[in-house]
Design a protein around this motif. Structure first.
Motif, mmCIF file in Angstrom:
data_model
loop_
_atom_site.group_PDB
_atom_site.id
_atom_site.type_symbol
_atom_site.label_atom_id
_atom_site.label_comp_id
_atom_site.label_asym_id
_atom_site.label_seq_id
_atom_site.Cartn_x
_atom_site.Cartn_y
_atom_site.Cartn_z
ATOM 1 N N PRO A 32 0.788 -1.232 0.000
ATOM 2 C CA PRO A 32 0.000 0.000 0.000
ATOM 3 C C PRO A 32 0.824 1.288 0.000
ATOM 4 C CG PRO A 32 -0.005 -0.989 2.182
ATOM 5 C CD PRO A 32 0.827 -1.890 1.315
ATOM 6 N N ASP A 33 2.140 1.189 0.312
ATOM 7 C CA ASP A 33 2.889 2.431 0.526
ATOM 8 C C ASP A 33 3.864 2.707 -0.618
ATOM 9 O OD1 ASP A 33 4.212 4.596 1.448
ATOM 10 O OD2 ASP A 33 4.598 3.786 3.449
ATOM 11 N N PRO A 34 3.615 3.764 -1.416
ATOM 12 C CA PRO A 34 4.509 4.050 -2.552
ATOM 13 C C PRO A 34 5.931 4.379 -2.124
ATOM 14 C CG PRO A 34 2.907 5.825 -2.246
ATOM 15 C CD PRO A 34 2.517 4.719 -1.319
ATOM 16 N N GLY B 170 2.511 6.619 -16.513
ATOM 17 C CA GLY B 170 1.569 7.705 -16.759
ATOM 18 C C GLY B 170 0.951 8.338 -15.529
ATOM 19 N N GLY B 171 1.712 8.486 -14.456
ATOM 20 C CA GLY B 171 1.162 9.170 -13.293
ATOM 21 C C GLY B 171 1.939 8.844 -12.039
ATOM 22 N N ASN B 172 1.462 9.403 -10.919
ATOM 23 C CA ASN B 172 2.118 9.150 -9.642
ATOM 24 C C ASN B 172 1.635 7.839 -9.040
ATOM 25 O OD1 ASN B 172 3.774 11.394 -9.531
ATOM 26 N ND2 ASN B 172 2.090 12.683 -8.752
ATOM 27 N N LEU B 173 2.592 7.019 -8.630
ATOM 28 C CA LEU B 173 2.276 5.707 -8.088
ATOM 29 C C LEU B 173 1.580 5.822 -6.724
ATOM 30 C CD1 LEU B 173 2.664 2.673 -8.536
ATOM 31 C CD2 LEU B 173 4.830 2.865 -7.313
ATOM 32 N N ARG B 174 0.494 5.067 -6.547
ATOM 33 C CA ARG B 174 -0.209 5.047 -5.256
ATOM 34 C C ARG B 174 0.019 3.740 -4.503
ATOM 35 N NH1 ARG B 174 -4.169 8.584 -4.053
ATOM 36 N NH2 ARG B 174 -3.625 10.640 -4.803
ATOM 37 N N ASN B 175 -0.103 2.630 -5.193
ATOM 38 C CA ASN B 175 0.165 1.333 -4.568
ATOM 39 C C ASN B 175 0.395 0.298 -5.658
ATOM 40 O OD1 ASN B 175 -2.409 0.050 -5.343
ATOM 41 N ND2 ASN B 175 -3.323 1.486 -3.892
ATOM 42 N N ALA B 176 0.786 -0.896 -5.229
ATOM 43 C CA ALA B 176 1.052 -1.962 -6.199
ATOM 44 C C ALA B 176 0.459 -3.274 -5.702
ATOM 45 C CB ALA B 176 2.553 -2.119 -6.417
ATOM 46 N N THR B 177 -0.173 -4.002 -6.614
ATOM 47 C CA THR B 177 -0.750 -5.295 -6.255
ATOM 48 C C THR B 177 -0.100 -6.378 -7.097
ATOM 49 O OG1 THR B 177 -2.841 -4.207 -5.795
ATOM 50 C CG2 THR B 177 -2.910 -6.587 -6.052
ATOM 51 N N VAL B 178 0.339 -7.438 -6.440
ATOM 52 C CA VAL B 178 0.876 -8.592 -7.156
ATOM 53 C C VAL B 178 -0.215 -9.650 -7.178
ATOM 54 C CG1 VAL B 178 2.622 -10.420 -7.119
ATOM 55 C CG2 VAL B 178 3.244 -8.086 -6.494
ATOM 56 N N LEU B 179 -0.469 -10.220 -8.347
ATOM 57 C CA LEU B 179 -1.532 -11.222 -8.425
ATOM 58 C C LEU B 179 -1.197 -12.285 -9.453
ATOM 59 C CD1 LEU B 179 -4.379 -10.181 -10.713
ATOM 60 C CD2 LEU B 179 -2.670 -8.489 -10.156
ATOM 61 N N PHE C 17 -0.182 -1.578 -11.025
ATOM 62 C CA PHE C 17 0.113 -0.324 -10.336
ATOM 63 C C PHE C 17 -1.116 0.560 -10.352
ATOM 64 C CE2 PHE C 17 4.359 -1.413 -12.152
ATOM 65 C CZ PHE C 17 5.006 -1.634 -10.947
ATOM 66 N N CYS C 18 -1.445 1.110 -9.189
ATOM 67 C CA CYS C 18 -2.516 2.096 -9.138
ATOM 68 C C CYS C 18 -1.858 3.467 -9.201
ATOM 69 C CB CYS C 18 -3.306 1.922 -7.847
ATOM 70 S SG CYS C 18 -4.595 3.133 -7.645
ATOM 71 N N VAL C 19 -2.208 4.263 -10.233
ATOM 72 C CA VAL C 19 -1.572 5.572 -10.384
ATOM 73 C C VAL C 19 -2.619 6.692 -10.423
ATOM 74 C CG1 VAL C 19 0.411 4.651 -11.630
ATOM 75 C CG2 VAL C 19 -1.549 5.468 -12.907
ATOM 76 N N GLU C 20 -2.189 7.854 -9.928
ATOM 77 C CA GLU C 20 -3.002 9.065 -10.039
ATOM 78 C C GLU C 20 -2.552 9.745 -11.330
ATOM 79 O OE1 GLU C 20 -5.163 11.882 -10.170
ATOM 80 O OE2 GLU C 20 -5.464 11.171 -8.116
ATOM 81 N N ASP C 21 -3.445 9.794 -12.343
ATOM 82 C CA ASP C 21 -2.991 10.296 -13.644
ATOM 83 C C ASP C 21 -3.068 11.823 -13.765
ATOM 84 O OD1 ASP C 21 -5.689 10.718 -13.991
ATOM 85 O OD2 ASP C 21 -5.975 9.075 -15.393
ATOM 86 N N GLY C 22 -3.623 12.492 -12.736
ATOM 87 C CA GLY C 22 -3.650 13.953 -12.742
ATOM 88 C C GLY C 22 -4.595 14.549 -13.765
ATOM 89 N N LEU C 23 -5.391 13.697 -14.407
ATOM 90 C CA LEU C 23 -6.292 14.155 -15.455
ATOM 91 C C LEU C 23 -7.663 14.447 -14.851
ATOM 92 C CD1 LEU C 23 -6.349 14.345 -18.666
ATOM 93 C CD2 LEU C 23 -7.559 12.181 -18.540
ATOM 94 N N VAL C 24 -8.141 15.669 -14.973
ATOM 95 C CA VAL C 24 -9.462 15.988 -14.444
ATOM 96 C C VAL C 24 -10.517 15.741 -15.519
ATOM 97 C CG1 VAL C 24 -10.903 17.734 -13.358
ATOM 98 C CG2 VAL C 24 -8.448 17.690 -12.912
ATOM 99 N N ALA C 25 -10.379 16.404 -16.653
ATOM 100 C CA ALA C 25 -11.289 16.157 -17.772
ATOM 101 C C ALA C 25 -10.586 16.553 -19.063
ATOM 102 C CB ALA C 25 -12.567 16.968 -17.609
ATOM 103 N N SER C 26 -10.842 15.809 -20.137
ATOM 104 C CA SER C 26 -10.239 16.151 -21.421
ATOM 105 C C SER C 26 -11.119 17.167 -22.133
ATOM 106 C CB SER C 26 -10.099 14.913 -22.298
ATOM 107 O OG SER C 26 -9.304 13.963 -21.669
#
Ligand SMILES: [Zn+2]
Length: 397
Positions: free
Chosen positions: A108-110, A142-151, A161-170
């Motif tokens: 959970p911790d980037p 493509g964004g800031n890493l939030r957490n990583a899941t191995v499956l 990888f869960c990332v915050e892409d910083g995109l609000v609206a195109s």
């Protein structure tokens, strides 16, 4: 917005063995903590995350295998469990069985995860206790890493990888609107006359799946041979699933790229697929026929398409409009006459009033587009009028 990025991992033999161990530990923690929560509830009490995490830290002294796993993944398992219990209720949350649930664990911790690109095709990520693991670099993060899941899925290991892409609206792409009918015979038909479909299972694969299923039925539960068959089955199923995901993402991307507005029917897939069996008191009718339809609906991945559309629309400057699915397959798009007889067959639509003839799915897609234009105030409201001419509700079997 948060979004997921999944990559194929290339674990070494030792890493794979260790990943299995972590998965086992998380599964055991899940099951033990779930049983504990249920036991508390049965006695009229409650135990939450904080107390369970404290007890788990205590238990590490007595169970060395527990402290082998990265502690954050175990805590995250307890958090996931808490969330699941809050959403679904303590007694409805499922056990994680050794055979039926594939291993999965989250970091959970980037701050404790480092991602690097090492060549054109390869990247690597540093994970607590697992160390550096390589993965196929198929797309940028493509964004800031939030957490990583191995499956593990279908016999292969992935990292998501869960990332915050910083995109609000195109910016709206300004393309023309389109109506989309999600059919059973054809996966997707559009109001501009296109049909998109793809076979997800080859005849050879279907035969192989059948044979594997028969073999599974014969083999003794818990045997090694059965486990091997099950693994083959899972690999083949994963291949089919990947093809479907690929098709849906591709279709959704094209539709949202070329059109400023995509109108779809708001079908309650859960309801449609769950109701056939009925309850013991009220057994459903046409269970077999509906079962076939349900399989077809799920096989074409309607829910998946909607999910993909919403996701891609954000990037492509399009918007998704949902309209109620009323008589779109029986109404003539040319004159508005609505009658079940209009639909001559699965594929052919011929209006009894004006003689308008079209492909049934494309006619439906045109009606869906008109309904979408009506609710967004962009079209002529003739569609609203046709609603008054609708016949009494008849249940189609
Ligand atoms: Zn007509």
């Amino acid at each position: 917005m948060l979004t997921g990025r999944r990559y194929l991992l290339a674990l070494t033999a030792e890493q794979e063995e260790f990943a299995e161990k972590i998965g086992d530990a998380c599964r055991t923690v899940w099951n033990t903590a779930l049983e504990q929560r249920r036991e508390y509830r049965r006695r009229g009490g409650f135990i939450g995350y904080v107390e369970q995490a404290r007890q788990m830290a205590e238990a590490k002294k007595d169970f060395p295998w527990l402290s082998e796993a990265p502690s954050h993944t175990l805590q995250q398992t307890l958090r996931d469990l808490e969330k699941a219990c809050k959403t679904h209720g303590t007694f409805k949350v499922r056990w994680r069985s050794k055979h039926k649930s594939a291993p999965t664990f989250r970091f959970p911790d980037p701050k404790h995860i480092a991602v690097e690109r090492i060549s054109r095709r390869w990247g690597r990520v540093k994970l607590p206790k697992l160390g550096w693991v390589r993965f196929r670099w198929t797309r940028p993060l493509g964004g800031n890493l939030r957490n990583a899941t191995v499956l593990k899925d279908g016999g292969r290991w992935y990292i998501s990888f869960c990332v915050e892409d910083g995109l609000v609206a195109s910016v709206p792409n300004g393309g023309p609107p389109v109506g989309v009918d999600r059919g059973v015979a054809i996966a997707v038909a559009t109001s501009d006359g296109q049909m998109r479909d793809r076979k997800f299972v080859t005849p050879g694969e279907a035969a192989r799946l059948r044979r594997l299923q028969q073999r599974l039925d014969r083999q003794k539960k818990g045997s090694n041979r059965r486990a091997a068959t099950r693994a083959k089955f899972a690999r083949l199923n994963a291949r089919v699933r990947n093809r479907r995901t690929d098709f849906l993402a591709w279709t959704a991307n094209q539709l949202t790229r070329d059109h400023g507005m995509v109108v779809v029917e708001d079908l309650k897939i859960r309801n449609m697929t769950a109701s056939a069996k009925g309850s013991p008191a009220e057994p459903g009718t046409h269970v077999r026929a509906k079962g076939g339809l349900n399989r077809a609906i799920l096989a074409k991945g309607w829910g998946g398409l909607l999910f993909s559309l919403e996701h891609k629309a954000r990037y492509n400057g399009s918007r998704i409009v949902r309209v109620p699915p009323a008589y779109t397959s029986q109404t003539c798009n040319s004159c508005g006459h609505c009658a079940p007889e209009n639909r001559e067959s699965q594929a052919v639509f011929r209006c009894r009033a004006c003689g308008h003839q079209a492909n049934a799915d494309i006619n439906a897609a045109c009606n869906i587009l008109a309904a979408g234009l009506a609710v967004t105030g962009r079209g002529d409201l003739a569609v609203g009028r046709s609603a008054k001419r609708q016949p009494p509700v008849t249940v189609a079997a």
